[in-house]
Enzyme design. Structure first.
Site: not given
Ligand code: SF4
Length: 314
Positions: A12, A41, A96, A126, A164, A194, A224, A266
């Site tokens: 992403c 990760h 992020c 997170e 997220t 996200c 995720n 990831s």
């Molecule tokens: S929140 Fe996490 S999964 Fe979503 S865009 Fe950002 S790094 Fe990527």
């Protein structure tokens, strides 16, 4: 065998940015740099940087005074930033921006006197980082049953936020229960799960009905990626979360005519390609990419890193 290759899948914008950050740090400072927890990760990514000499640490006091420390894509709690300042570290923040958005929402709601219900998974980097922004004001909820156990006075000032990388369906079940119990509860105007999480889950949900087996490339500690595997399992499919080709077992594909392949946010494309090669070589698989949504999201490198790069050029 036909292989459906889900798109979007894999990196992403946040992961791309975090990895570029680390590469740029290596270019500027060499490999004598430190990263707080895993940069993302993913075992393949972390092993690649470790083999270049980058050091991943669990505590700030493992970093020598004055050294360069990078914060990972998952964000950190203010306590970590404070510890880094106390050690006079040069820090680069690869959090992020979509995680930072959740931190800022937590700060805002806490300052306005709300009790915040954070929907997420205990122990995830997170969640630890977000809760650290306002520990007195945030309660973690993981399930509708957790919501049933909450004790707030009727009319209490409440707001919810989410990690997220949750399952859209599971988060929605928790939110429904929160809204039933506390109709006054507020939430940010734009949801916290996200775009990358939503799009990868949408692709799997859309494509899995025609498939016998789901392969998700990603690490076991990638939230995720796990959610993608769980979607397959919840729909009664045989689903496997693997780091790479070396974990594949031929018996997983006994009688399988259609295999869906995807990758968590990831997981790099190279590990996907290696698995596709295995399926072609072993089962004569025919691979077709299925695009369910387009993605055009990019995040710039953090300002402090751009400044460091400029200073180096002068
Ligand atoms: S929140 Fe996490 S999964 Fe979503 S865009 Fe950002 S790094 Fe990527």
């Amino acid at each position: 065998m036909r292989v459906l290759l889900a798109s979007p899948r894999g990196f992403c914008a946040g992961v791309n940015m975090a990895i570029e950050c680390l590469e740029e740090c290596i270019r500027i400072f060499g490999t004598n740099i430190y990263v707080y927890h895993e940069i993302v990760h993913n075992k393949y990514v972390v092993d690649r940087f470790s083999s270049q000499g980058v050091k991943f640490v669990n505590e700030v006091d493992e970093v020598p005074e004055g050294a360069v420390l990078l914060y990972s894509a998952h964000g950190v709690s203010p306590v970590v930033r404070q510890a880094a300042r106390a050690r006079k570290l040069r820090t680069v923040d690869a959090t992020c921006p979509l995680v930072t958005k959740v931190h800022l929402e937590a700060i805002k709601y806490a300052e306005e006197g709300y009790n915040i219900l954070l929907i997420g998974h205990e122990g995830h980097d997170e969640v630890i980082g977000t809760m650290g922004e306002a520990p007195e004001s945030i309660t973690l909820v993981e399930s509708p049953e957790d919501v049933d156990r909450l004790e707030f006075a009727p009319g209490a000032k409440l707001a919810y936020l989410t990690q997220t990388t949750l399952s859209v369906e599971e988060a929605s079940a928790v939110i429904t229960r929160l809204e039933q119990r506390f109709p006054q509860i507020e939430h940010p105007p734009k949801e916290d799960i996200c775009y990358a999480t939503t799009n990868r889950q949408f692709a799997v949900r859309s494509l899995i009905p025609d498939c016998d087996v789901l392969l998700v490339l990603g690490s076991q500690n990638s939230s995720n990626s796990r959610r993608l595997m769980e979607i397959g399992q919840s729909l009664g499919k045989s689903a496997h979360l693997i780091d790479g080709r070396h974990e594949l077992r031929p018996e997983w594909f006994d009688g399988a005519e259609r295999v869906l392949v995807t990758a968590g946010a990831s997981a790099p494309q190279v590990v996907v390609e290696e698995c596709l090669d295995y399926l072609r070589e072993t089962f004569g698989a025919d691979v077709v990419e299925e695009v369910t949504r387009e993605e055009h999201v990019n995040f710039p490198l953090p300002r402090e890193l751009r400044q460091m790069a400029r200073v180096q050029l002068q």
